[in-house]
Write a protein that holds these residues in place. Structure first.
Motif, short mmCIF file in Angstrom:
data_model
loop_
_atom_site.label_atom_id
_atom_site.label_comp_id
_atom_site.label_asym_id
_atom_site.label_seq_id
_atom_site.Cartn_x
_atom_site.Cartn_y
_atom_site.Cartn_z
N ALA A 1 -10.91 26.85 103.23
CA ALA A 1 -9.98 26.16 104.13
C ALA A 1 -9.80 26.98 105.40
O ALA A 1 -9.77 26.44 106.51
N ARG A 2 -9.70 28.29 105.24
CA ARG A 2 -9.51 29.17 106.39
C ARG A 2 -10.71 29.09 107.34
O ARG A 2 -10.54 29.04 108.56
N ALA A 3 -11.91 29.03 106.76
CA ALA A 3 -13.11 28.96 107.58
C ALA A 3 -13.23 27.59 108.27
O ALA A 3 -13.70 27.49 109.39
N LEU A 4 -12.78 26.55 107.57
CA LEU A 4 -12.91 25.19 108.12
C LEU A 4 -11.86 24.90 109.17
O LEU A 4 -12.02 23.99 109.99
N ALA A 5 -10.76 25.66 109.16
CA ALA A 5 -9.61 25.38 110.03
C ALA A 5 -10.00 25.34 111.51
O ALA A 5 -9.45 24.58 112.29
N VAL A 6 -10.94 26.18 111.90
CA VAL A 6 -11.27 26.28 113.33
C VAL A 6 -12.40 25.33 113.73
O VAL A 6 -12.99 25.48 114.80
N ASP A 7 -12.68 24.34 112.88
CA ASP A 7 -13.76 23.38 113.14
C ASP A 7 -15.06 24.06 113.53
O ASP A 7 -15.57 23.90 114.64
N PRO A 8 -15.61 24.88 112.61
CA PRO A 8 -16.82 25.62 112.97
C PRO A 8 -18.00 24.68 113.17
O PRO A 8 -18.05 23.61 112.58
#
Lengths: 318, 263
Positions: free
Chosen positions: A144-151
């Motif tokens: 979730a943390r990695a996805l939060a910034v819309d990579p």
């Protein structure tokens, strides 16, 4: 948002981790970097993320050369094997970290984090600390943390490696569903061929710093390019120059011209399948795979003599 | 049986060598009640001595905290030539007798020293004045923050910092939001130890200060002075106050420590 890796080499002192590696990861695909430990798969992933600087070669993400860019500016989401959770922050703060760094408005952060926590099924855990979560929950938080910034791309380094087998299987299926919904270009590093086959639509098999073969899981299994690929993507018997999959061995109770004699040494019941460990006169061992019904029909038992025939075999000319 | 013997031996050792002397000082101090003690520590010279000790600590502790965290980060996270040497030199103040430190400072900053004449010409008195006392205290209390922080930095590893960088955090943001919070209790412990060492420093400061009563006399020097002047009440009272300040620092640090970190 494709990833293109061009002729990357990277050494750590005397050890060549990557030797002239080139790879293309198509937009929207879920590609697995598969290989034994020390094959360079994690190093390649870290080079893509910018956490490791290649000695030579370049990386492009979404048609943009990012070789000289710091990890901060590559637009990648990275998930670590040992979670790399921010221990002094709550689950909410962990997931919000990238958004806060970007100074997004507070209401937007709250909405986005709530949405992501629902997505990774951690709604009730926002105020917990990572130490109060199970391994599987921590890794979902990491996602979730990695996805939060819309990579632009999602990079996972042995994400389920530290989890027990049952949780690993659950998360695998869950990751696959997540990918089918979001279609984020994803690269997952794993040493587990079953995991790669199950979750990925493309596999790049690595060995000793090189890519041995790239293809769909079925390609690698059915049309392996060399001995290494053949023996890494599934169990295999080697008879002389020929490689035979255990399920390509046929067992008969009577000899017929093309069969060879062997003795049943051990029977392993794996539910629907039975693995039959065989030993031949000359001491070579074979492993055959039959269904429960076939095993019952042959009345297989330890010490029994059976007659073996290869239905299909592969040889490589090197 | 052996377990009890070991426990008894351990406790006796502590009792005889630690608790008894400190306890005795407390007892002797308050032998005649509170009034003489209060009177002894509120004289002009005593107040000045304590103020000086606290002033020196207020400068030396922050200096060594900032420097110590920076040096620990350099030792653990960076590669640079001479790193092994730096790592060893940090421990020098622990190995060196404070008296030697004081003499070294005299040699450097004294009237005939290397840098002494330069400062004198600019009207700055280093030796037998506050600057050399601060330098001496910083020297002897330098290793504590570094030594507390280095192992914790090693233990937390670099993954959290790498995660922060992939999430867009700059090096400074990573330091402030990830690294410093992760090592905050190590820093706090280092600060407590540094403070205790600063308050208790005697040898090096004794050499460079010149013992000018009411001017360059710290609390420890004051205790010695009173003791040698047969003012036992004054000596004991100042000792007890010094001990109380040190204990208060420890207690304050533990009180601020949340339950989460004690696990």
């Amino acid at each position: 948002m494709s990833i293109v890796v061009r002729e990357i080499s990277k050494s750590f002192g005397e050890f060549a981790a990557l030797r002239d590696v080139s790879l293309e990861v198509p937009t929207g695909s879920l590609t697995a970097l598969l290989g034994p430990s020390g094959s360079g798969k994690s190093t390649l992933l870290r080079v893509i993320a910018g956490l490791e600087r290649p000695d030579t070669g370049g990386v492009s993400i979404a048609e943009e050369d990012v070789t000289a860019e710091a990890p901060q500016r590559r637009g990648v989401g990275f998930v670590f094997q040992h979670y790399a959770a921010f221990k002094h922050m709550t689950v909410y703060e962990n997931v919000a970290f990238g958004l806060r760094i970007r100074h997004r408005p507070r209401t937007e952060i709250r909405e986005r984090v709530g949405e992501l926590l629902r997505l990774v099924q951690l709604e009730g855990f926002a105020e917990r600390y990572p130490a109060q979560l199970s391994g599987g929950q921590r890794q979902r938080m990491g996602l979730a943390r990695a996805l939060a910034v819309d990579p632009k791309v999602l990079l996972l380094d042995e994400p389920f490696g530290a989890l027990d087998a049952r949780v690993r299987k659950e998360l695998r299926a869950w990751l696959r569903r997540l990918h089918d919904e979001t279609h984020t270009t994803t690269v997952i590093v794993t040493h587990d061929q079953e995991e790669a086959m199950e979750v990925a639509d493309r596999i790049a098999l690595m060995n000793e710093g090189r890519i041995e073969q790239v293809g769909t899981p079925r390609d690698l299994y059915e049309r392996p390019g060399n001995e290494f690929v053949m023996s890494f993507v599934g169990p295999v018997n080697r008879v002389g120059d020929a490689y035979i999959r255990p399920h390509d061995l046929e067992l008969c109770s009577e000899p017929n011209g093309s069969t060879q004699e062997a003795m049943v040494e051990r029977l392993v019941h794996l539910g629907f399948e039975v693995r039959v460990e065989l030993v031949r006169d000359d001491g070579t061992r074979l492993s055959a795979q039959v269904t429960r019904e076939e095993a019952a029909a042959l009345e297989l038992d330890v010490g029994q003599i059976v007659y073996v025939r290869a239905v299909r075999q592969t040889t490589f000319t090197s | 049986m052996a377990r009890y013997a070991l426990r008894f031996a351990g406790l006796s050792y502590l009792a005889v060598l630690l608790v008894a002397p400190v306890g005795l000082v407390f007892w002797r101090t308050f032998e005649h009640g509170l009034a003489p003690v209060w009177h002894a520590v509120t004289t002009h010279d005593a107040r000045h001595a304590f103020w000086l000790t606290i002033l020196i600590a207020l400068i030396a502790v922050p200096a060594n905290t900032v420097f110590g965290v920076g040096l620990a980060l350099a030792i653990v996270r960076r590669r640079f030539p001479g790193k092994g040497l730096v790592n060893a030199v940090v421990d020098l103040p622990l190995a060196l007798s404070p008296v030697v430190v004081g003499l070294a400072l005299l040699l450097l900053y004294g009237r005939l020293g290397w840098f002494g004449p330069f400062f004198e010409r600019h009207g700055i008195h280093v030796v037998f004045a506050l600057p050399s006392m601060i330098l001496a205290t910083i020297f002897v209390s330098l290793p504590f923050v570094v030594r507390e922080v280095v192992p914790v930095l090693r233990e937390i590893g670099t993954e959290q910092e790498q995660a922060a960088s992939t999430l867009g955090a700059s090096s400074l943001q990573t330091l402030v939001r990830i690294t410093l919070p992760a090592i905050r209790w190590a820093i706090a412990y280092g600060v407590v130890l540094t403070t205790a060492r600063c308050l208790g420093e005697f040898g090096a400061v004794s050499v460079v200060s010149g013992h000018l009563v009411g001017r360059t006399e710290t609390a420890t020097l004051y205790v010695q002075d009173q003791f040698e002047g047969f003012d036992l009440t004054g000596a004991y009272a100042a000792s007890v106050l010094l001990a109380l300040i040190a204990i208060a620092t420890l207690v304050a640090m533990n009180a601020f420590r949340p339950k989460e970190a004690t696990r």
